[in-house]
Design a protein around this motif. Structure first.
Motif, short mmCIF file in Angstrom:
data_model
loop_
_atom_site.label_atom_id
_atom_site.label_comp_id
_atom_site.label_asym_id
_atom_site.label_seq_id
_atom_site.Cartn_x
_atom_site.Cartn_y
_atom_site.Cartn_z
N CYS A 113 2.83 5.22 8.12
CA CYS A 113 3.06 5.47 6.70
C CYS A 113 3.09 6.96 6.43
N ASP A 114 3.98 7.36 5.52
CA ASP A 114 4.05 8.77 5.12
C ASP A 114 3.08 9.07 3.97
N TYR A 115 2.37 8.04 3.47
CA TYR A 115 1.35 8.22 2.43
C TYR A 115 -0.02 8.00 3.05
N SER A 116 -1.04 8.31 2.27
CA SER A 116 -2.41 7.94 2.67
C SER A 116 -3.18 7.65 1.38
N CYS A 117 -2.81 6.56 0.74
CA CYS A 117 -3.40 6.20 -0.56
C CYS A 117 -4.92 6.02 -0.44
N SER A 118 -5.63 6.52 -1.45
CA SER A 118 -7.09 6.49 -1.42
C SER A 118 -7.62 5.08 -1.23
N TRP A 119 -6.91 4.10 -1.82
CA TRP A 119 -7.41 2.72 -1.76
C TRP A 119 -6.53 1.85 -0.86
N CYS A 120 -5.82 2.43 0.06
CA CYS A 120 -4.92 1.65 0.93
C CYS A 120 -5.67 0.49 1.59
N ASP A 121 -5.13 -0.71 1.42
CA ASP A 121 -5.79 -1.87 2.02
C ASP A 121 -5.24 -2.18 3.41
N SER A 122 -4.34 -1.35 3.88
CA SER A 122 -3.88 -1.52 5.26
C SER A 122 -3.83 -0.17 5.96
N ALA A 123 -4.93 0.58 5.78
CA ALA A 123 -5.02 1.91 6.38
C ALA A 123 -4.93 1.85 7.90
N PHE A 124 -5.29 0.71 8.46
CA PHE A 124 -5.20 0.58 9.93
C PHE A 124 -3.76 0.74 10.44
N THR A 125 -2.80 0.63 9.54
CA THR A 125 -1.41 0.80 9.97
C THR A 125 -1.04 2.26 10.21
N THR A 150 10.95 -4.85 -2.98
CA THR A 150 9.95 -4.38 -3.94
C THR A 150 9.69 -2.90 -3.70
N ILE A 151 9.98 -2.11 -4.74
CA ILE A 151 9.67 -0.68 -4.69
C ILE A 151 8.37 -0.51 -5.44
N SER A 152 7.37 0.03 -4.76
CA SER A 152 6.04 0.09 -5.36
C SER A 152 5.50 1.52 -5.38
N PRO A 153 5.96 2.31 -6.38
CA PRO A 153 5.49 3.69 -6.45
C PRO A 153 3.98 3.71 -6.73
N LYS A 154 3.31 4.69 -6.18
CA LYS A 154 1.85 4.71 -6.23
C LYS A 154 1.33 5.52 -7.41
N PRO A 155 0.40 4.94 -8.19
CA PRO A 155 -0.13 5.58 -9.40
C PRO A 155 -1.14 6.66 -9.06
N PRO A 156 -1.57 7.43 -10.07
CA PRO A 156 -2.47 8.55 -9.84
C PRO A 156 -3.73 8.23 -9.03
N SER A 157 -4.31 7.04 -9.24
CA SER A 157 -5.56 6.73 -8.53
C SER A 157 -5.39 6.73 -7.01
N SER A 158 -4.16 6.62 -6.55
CA SER A 158 -3.91 6.64 -5.10
C SER A 158 -4.08 8.05 -4.54
N LEU A 159 -4.04 9.05 -5.45
CA LEU A 159 -4.04 10.48 -5.10
C LEU A 159 -2.74 10.94 -4.44
N MET A 160 -1.73 10.10 -4.47
CA MET A 160 -0.41 10.47 -3.95
C MET A 160 0.45 10.99 -5.10
N LYS A 161 1.50 11.70 -4.76
CA LYS A 161 2.39 12.25 -5.77
C LYS A 161 3.79 11.67 -5.59
N THR A 162 4.31 11.07 -6.65
CA THR A 162 5.64 10.47 -6.57
C THR A 162 6.72 11.55 -6.55
N ASN A 163 7.64 11.44 -5.62
CA ASN A 163 8.80 12.32 -5.61
C ASN A 163 9.91 11.62 -6.42
N PHE A 164 10.04 12.04 -7.68
CA PHE A 164 10.96 11.33 -8.57
C PHE A 164 12.43 11.57 -8.22
#
Ligand code: SF4
Ligand code: SF4
Lengths: 246, 246
Positions: A36-48, A127-141
Motif C-alpha cells: 500500500c502507498d498509504y499507512s492509515c492510522s486505523w488501517c485494519d489490514s496493516a499486515f498487507t 469502490t473508490i474510498s478516499p481516506k478522511p482526516p482521521s487516517s492522517l493521510m492526505k488526499t491528492n485531489f
C-alpha cells in the motif's frame, strides 16, 4: 526472481459475503494483495504493508489465482472481490480481471483512489474510498479528480461508487466535501471500526458498532446535503468481528 | 364518503434509513398504506389490515401526502419508500409517484406481487417480495409471471428486485425456485424476524438476529444455485428493534 507478470497475493478465501459498500450482502470470493502507498492510522489490514506478513506473500500469476479460486469453491462463485492493501498499485491486475470475466465471474475492487490503472474501466463494482482526516493521510485531489473524470467519460458511472469511512465529525465534513465534489457518483458512508481485533475480549463490539452506526445515521438524516447517500455498517464485523481476536 | 382519488394512509415518517433490500442504507421517507390481500402468519405490520388501527387510517390525496412529507422534512429528502400492507392494491398511487418525481424525489415501493398496476413502470426501486411457505400464503405464479414479464418487456430490469424472507429450509427452497424462475432479476434473501416487538424484553434480539443471519449466509454460501444472490439482515431491527416493544 521477481516476475512483473505476477501478483503479490496475501490471502485468497471464500465463498463468503461482501460485508460493505455497493454490493453489500453479495456472495463473493476475496483476493487480497500486498502493498500500500498509504499507512492509515486505523488501517485494519496493516499486515498487507507493514512487513509483518511479508513471508506469507506469494507471487502468483493470474492463472494461478484463478486456479486457486476454482479449487476453493468449484462452480460455487460468480463474483470476486479484490482488496488490499492497494490493488491499484498492480499494473498486471488487468489479466486477472480478464480471466475472471472469461469465466463469467464479476469483479469488485476497492482502492483509495491514489493511482489510476486502465483496467479500472473493466471492474464491475469499483469502490473508490478516499481516506478522511482521521487516517492522517492526505488526499491528492488532482489524482482523484482525474480518476473520477476518466471513469465518467468512459460511461462507467453505474459501476463505480465512492465510500468514505467516518470516525468523527471532521471525517463527516470530509465525506460531505467528497460527495459534493462528485455528485454523479453513488456515495456510501461507512461507520469506522477502531477495533483491530487484536486485544481484549470483544463482547461489547456489536452493541458499540451498532451505537456508532446509529449516530452516523442520525447525523446523516439531519443533513440536507446528504439526501442521496447510503449509510452502512460493516456486516461481516457484526457477524464475525467478535469471533476473531484472541 | 369514500373518495377514489384518495389513498388510505396509516403512517408518514422520516427521514430515516432504508433497513433492507435493494437500496439498504439509503436515506428515505416512509409512507405506509392500509390494506392487504394477504394475511401472512408472521406479518410484522398486521395493523395495516387486521382492523386494529382502522381509526388511524387517513384518506389523503397525493397532494396532501406530499405536503405532509415536505412539512416533516423540508428539503431534507430525495427518496420516498411506499410500503403497506400492499400498496399495489391502490390504483391511484400513480399520482403520488408523479408528484414526487416532479419534485425530483425517487420512489421505492414494496409489494408481494399479487397484483399488477401500470404505475409499477415508474417506480425507481420496485421490490417484489413473494411470500414463502412459512407465511401460509400461496403464490399465484400466473400473476407473478405476468408482473415480471411486463417489467422486463418495458426495460425496467435495473429498477426491480425480488426479495424473499427466509424463516426455514422450506422457505429457502422456495427462494431458490423464485430465483431460478426469474434469473434476470436481482435477488435478495432476507432473514426472517419472528420478533413482533410486542412481548418481553428484547435484549437477546440482536445476537439472535445476527445468528440467524449467519446461518442464512452459511446456507447460501454452500449453494451453487445461489451464486448471484445478496443476503441481508434488517438493519433497522438491529439498530432499533430492541428499543421498541414494552
Ligand atoms: S489505504 Fe487501505 S490498506 Fe492502505 S493503509 Fe489505508 S486502510 Fe490500510
Ligand atoms: S403481504 Fe406483507 S403486509 Fe400483507 S400480510 Fe403479508 S407481510 Fe403483511
Amino acid at each position: 526472481m521477481s516476475n512483473t507478470k505476477t501478483l503479490p497475493v496475501l490471502e485468497i478465501f471464500g465463498p463468503t459475503f461482501q460485508g460493505e459498500g455497493m454490493v453489500i450482502g453479495k456472495k463473493t470470493m476475496f483476493v487480497r494483495t500486498a502493498g500500500c502507498d498509504y499507512s492509515c492510522s486505523w488501517c485494519d489490514s496493516a499486515f498487507t504493508w507493514d512487513g509483518s506478513a511479508k513471508d506469507d506473500i506469494r507471487k502468483m500469476t493470474a492463472e494461478e489465482v484463478l486456479e486457486r479460486l476454482n479449487f476453493l469453491a468449484p462452480h460455487n462463485f460468480s463474483h470476486v472481490t479484490i482488496s488490499g492493501g492497494n490493488p491499484a498499485l498492480l499494473k498486471h491486475m488487468g489479466s486477472l480481471v480478464e480471466l475472471l470475466h472469461a469465466q463469467n465471474v464479476e469483479v469488485a475492487l476497492e482502492t483509495q483512489g491514489s493511482r489510476w490503472q486502465d483496467w479500472f474501466l473493466h471492474i464491475d463494482d469499483l469502490t473508490i474510498s478516499p481516506k478522511p482526516p482521521s487516517s492522517l493521510m492526505k488526499t491528492n485531489f488532482e489524482v482523484l479528480d482525474s480518476i473520477i473524470e476518466q471513469l465518467m467519460e468512459a460511461g462507467r458511472t453505474a459501476h463505480v461508487s465512492l465510500k468514505v469511512v467516518v470516525f468523527n465529525e471532521e471525517d463527516f465534513l470530509y465525506a460531505k466535501l467528497i460527495h459534493a465534489r462528485y455528485p454523479q457518483i453513488s456515495f456510501f458512508l461507512q461507520v469506522g471500526n477502531e477495533d483491530t481485533g487484536d486485544e481484549k475480549e470483544t463482547d461489547d463490539l456489536v452493541p458499540k458498532l451498532l451505537e456508532e452506526y446509529e449516530k452516523l445515521v442520525d447525523r446523516t438524516m439531519q443533513d440536507r446535503d446528504m439526501n442521496q447517500v447510503r449509510v452502512l455498517p460493516q456486516l461481516h464485523t457484526l457477524v464475525w468481528g467478535n469471533k476473531r481476536g484472541v
